[in-house]
Scaffold this motif. Structure first.
Motif, short mmCIF file in Angstrom:
data_model
loop_
_atom_site.label_atom_id
_atom_site.label_comp_id
_atom_site.label_asym_id
_atom_site.label_seq_id
_atom_site.Cartn_x
_atom_site.Cartn_y
_atom_site.Cartn_z
N VAL A 32 38.63 -20.64 -4.60
CA VAL A 32 38.47 -20.83 -3.15
C VAL A 32 39.64 -21.65 -2.64
O VAL A 32 40.41 -22.22 -3.41
N LYS A 33 39.74 -21.73 -1.31
CA LYS A 33 40.87 -22.45 -0.72
C LYS A 33 40.72 -23.95 -0.89
O LYS A 33 41.68 -24.67 -1.13
N TYR A 34 39.46 -24.46 -0.79
CA TYR A 34 39.23 -25.89 -0.88
C TYR A 34 38.09 -26.20 -1.87
O TYR A 34 37.05 -25.55 -1.83
N LYS A 35 38.32 -27.18 -2.71
CA LYS A 35 37.29 -27.64 -3.63
C LYS A 35 37.16 -29.14 -3.47
O LYS A 35 38.01 -29.91 -3.91
N PHE A 36 36.08 -29.59 -2.80
CA PHE A 36 35.84 -31.00 -2.54
C PHE A 36 34.78 -31.54 -3.50
O PHE A 36 33.91 -30.81 -3.95
N ASP A 37 34.85 -32.85 -3.77
CA ASP A 37 33.79 -33.55 -4.48
C ASP A 37 33.50 -34.83 -3.71
O ASP A 37 34.29 -35.77 -3.71
N PHE A 38 32.33 -34.86 -3.04
CA PHE A 38 31.93 -36.02 -2.26
C PHE A 38 31.06 -36.99 -3.07
O PHE A 38 30.61 -38.01 -2.53
N GLY A 39 30.79 -36.68 -4.33
CA GLY A 39 29.92 -37.53 -5.12
C GLY A 39 28.47 -37.11 -4.96
O GLY A 39 28.09 -36.48 -3.96
N PRO A 40 27.62 -37.48 -5.93
CA PRO A 40 26.22 -37.01 -5.93
C PRO A 40 25.41 -37.46 -4.73
O PRO A 40 24.43 -36.80 -4.37
N ASP A 41 25.78 -38.58 -4.09
CA ASP A 41 24.99 -39.09 -2.97
C ASP A 41 25.33 -38.43 -1.64
O ASP A 41 24.62 -38.63 -0.64
N PHE A 42 26.42 -37.67 -1.59
CA PHE A 42 26.86 -37.12 -0.31
C PHE A 42 27.20 -35.63 -0.41
O PHE A 42 28.11 -35.14 0.25
N GLY A 43 26.45 -34.92 -1.21
CA GLY A 43 26.60 -33.46 -1.24
C GLY A 43 27.29 -32.91 -2.46
O GLY A 43 27.34 -31.69 -2.63
N GLY A 44 27.86 -33.78 -3.31
CA GLY A 44 28.50 -33.30 -4.54
C GLY A 44 29.68 -32.40 -4.27
O GLY A 44 30.45 -32.60 -3.33
N GLU A 45 29.82 -31.36 -5.10
CA GLU A 45 30.94 -30.42 -4.97
C GLU A 45 30.68 -29.43 -3.83
O GLU A 45 29.57 -28.92 -3.69
N ILE A 46 31.71 -29.19 -3.05
CA ILE A 46 31.64 -28.17 -2.00
C ILE A 46 32.86 -27.27 -2.15
O ILE A 46 34.00 -27.72 -2.03
N LEU A 47 32.62 -26.01 -2.45
CA LEU A 47 33.67 -25.02 -2.57
C LEU A 47 33.63 -24.14 -1.33
O LEU A 47 32.59 -23.51 -1.05
N THR A 48 34.71 -24.08 -0.59
CA THR A 48 34.67 -23.38 0.68
C THR A 48 36.05 -22.91 1.09
O THR A 48 37.08 -23.40 0.58
N ASN A 49 36.06 -21.96 2.00
CA ASN A 49 37.31 -21.51 2.60
C ASN A 49 37.44 -22.00 4.04
O ASN A 49 38.41 -21.70 4.72
N SER A 50 36.42 -22.74 4.52
CA SER A 50 36.41 -23.23 5.89
C SER A 50 36.13 -24.73 5.89
O SER A 50 35.12 -25.18 5.36
N LEU A 51 37.01 -25.52 6.50
CA LEU A 51 36.87 -26.97 6.52
C LEU A 51 35.66 -27.44 7.31
O LEU A 51 35.16 -28.55 7.09
N THR A 52 35.17 -26.64 8.22
CA THR A 52 34.00 -27.07 9.00
C THR A 52 32.75 -27.19 8.14
O THR A 52 31.78 -27.84 8.54
N ASP A 53 32.76 -26.62 6.94
CA ASP A 53 31.60 -26.70 6.05
C ASP A 53 31.39 -28.10 5.49
O ASP A 53 30.34 -28.38 4.91
N ILE A 54 32.38 -28.99 5.64
CA ILE A 54 32.24 -30.33 5.07
C ILE A 54 31.82 -31.36 6.11
O ILE A 54 31.74 -32.55 5.81
N ASP A 55 31.56 -30.95 7.35
CA ASP A 55 31.26 -31.89 8.43
C ASP A 55 30.18 -32.90 8.06
O ASP A 55 30.35 -34.11 8.22
N SER A 56 29.05 -32.42 7.56
CA SER A 56 27.92 -33.29 7.29
C SER A 56 28.25 -34.31 6.21
O SER A 56 28.03 -35.52 6.38
N SER A 57 28.78 -33.84 5.09
CA SER A 57 29.13 -34.74 3.99
C SER A 57 30.21 -35.73 4.41
O SER A 57 30.16 -36.92 4.08
#
Length: 385
Positions: free
Chosen positions: A332-357
């Protein structure tokens, strides 16, 4: 060995470990752990002419032999796979695999597994007689932690569909078994060098006719030499010299008072265009999402640090103020890791998917971390401190 294959194998192991808790019986183990490895090695698990379940190899109608999966070549079995439920003891069923191995003349390799631990056997001593010792074995838990021996990676890569040679696997297995024995012998000699071994080394450096009384000292010296040799090889593998190592220690000692205890200093790496774009985006996005002046003003204190393969974004202090890690990814274009308390790993092609975390972790960090020159929000009367 290709680093690319090593990384893919580690990533595969990570996925299997995440799936393992849901494999509560043998069928689930086969479906969700074993078949994915077969597929990872390049075999078509959807083609019954290549991967056949419940394959029979019978001496007669009376004596039937069956394995959970057989990998076929030209419709003849060449690899037999016996599966057990996750966590089951493997040694109890080696006899079953051995019987099938003996009954199928075209089989050149046997595998027994519980989906995490894998053992690979060949017929290196006698045709169609499965060896008593595995020439290759590994545990995906170790692989996921990065504990991957070169011999394991090389061996597994040789079993890929594009590389596997049924006619050569016996000779290759023999070579690996001898290699394992040599490694064990060297390890034993490094811990307790024999008189004969030490005398041989001494003769090679020009010392002959050493008295028996002096051998105790020479044996201790040989053990120390082994230790130094191992240390030097480790430094070479890390591309360091002893001088560099000593200099690093000196720098760390000199600057320890100046470095925040929460930060791990590593050499600066130039961020990629994608990483910088993400950094600028999240600051703008937080300016839009923030609902208080404290949050809005704190955006200026967001920083980043770039490491090899990882881009860290934090508030105030790197470790305790970490917002997320951004990793390189081919899927995927972006692979984030916010940690277990804030959503963990988020794999996405759209940055708007990380708004909540993103908003949740930023709000938490601003409330937790006192930064010089900025006071925590005042507590109103009647509210808990």
């Amino acid at each position: 060995m290709s680093d690319d294959f090593r990384q893919k194998f580690k990533a595969f192991s990570d996925r299997m470990i995440s799936v393992a808790p849901r494999c509560t019986n043998e069928e689930a183990t086969k479906l969700f752990l074993v078949l994915p490895l077969v597929n990872f090695l390049g075999y078509d698990t959807m083609n019954p002419d290549e991967v056949c379940p419940e394959h029979n190899a019978d001496f007669s109608d009376k004596y039937k032999n069956r394995v959970d999966f057989a990998i076929l070549k030209n419709r003849e079995p060449v690899i037999a796979i016996e599966c057990k439920a996750l966590g089951a003891t493997l040694k109890d069923d080696r006899g079953q695999l051995r019987s099938y191995f003996n009954a199928a003349p075209t089989v050149k390799m046997g595998v027994i597994t519980d989906g995490m631990v894998y053992e690979f056997y060949a017929d290196s001593d006698e045709p169609n007689m499965m060896d008593s010792t595995a020439f290759l074995s590994f545990d995906l838990h170790d692989v996921a932690k990065g504990k991957i021996e070169d011999s394991v990676v090389d061996g597994l890569r040789s079993l890929q569909k594009s590389n596997f040679d049924p006619e050569n696997i016996g000779a290759e297995a023999k070579r690996k078994l001898i290699f394992q024995s040599l490694v064990q012998q060297i390890e034993e000699l490094s811990q307790a060098p024999s008189d004969a071994f030490v005398r041989l080394l001494l003769q090679n450096i020009g010392l002959s006719h050493v008295r028996a009384k002096a051998m105790v000292d020479y044996i201790d010296l040989t053990k120390s030499a082994f230790g130094e040799f191992v240390n030097l090889r480790i430094l070479q593998r890390l591309d360091l010299s002893q001088k560099d190592k000593d200099q690093d220690k000196l720098v760390q000692t000199t600057e320890s008072a100046k470095i925040d205890d929460d930060e791990n200093k590593e050499p600066d790496i130039v961020p990629s265009e994608t990483e910088l774009a993400v950094f600028e985006y999240i600051k703008k996005r937080l300016a839009f999402l923030s609902r208080t002046d404290d949050l809005f003003n704190a955006i200026d204190l967001i920083e980043y640090r770039d490491y090899k393969g990882k881009f860290v974004v934090f508030f105030g202090k790197e470790r305790v103020g970490r917002l997320f890690d951004l990793y390189e990814s081919k899927d995927v274009k972006y692979k984030f890791d916010f940690g277990p308390d804030f959503g963990g790993e988020i794999l996405t092609n759209s940055l708007t998917d990380i708004d909540s975390s993103l908003l949740n972790v930023f709000t938490a960090r601003v409330g937790e971390i006192p930064v010089k020159g900025r006071r925590k929000p005042a507590v109103k009367d009647g509210e808990p401190a």
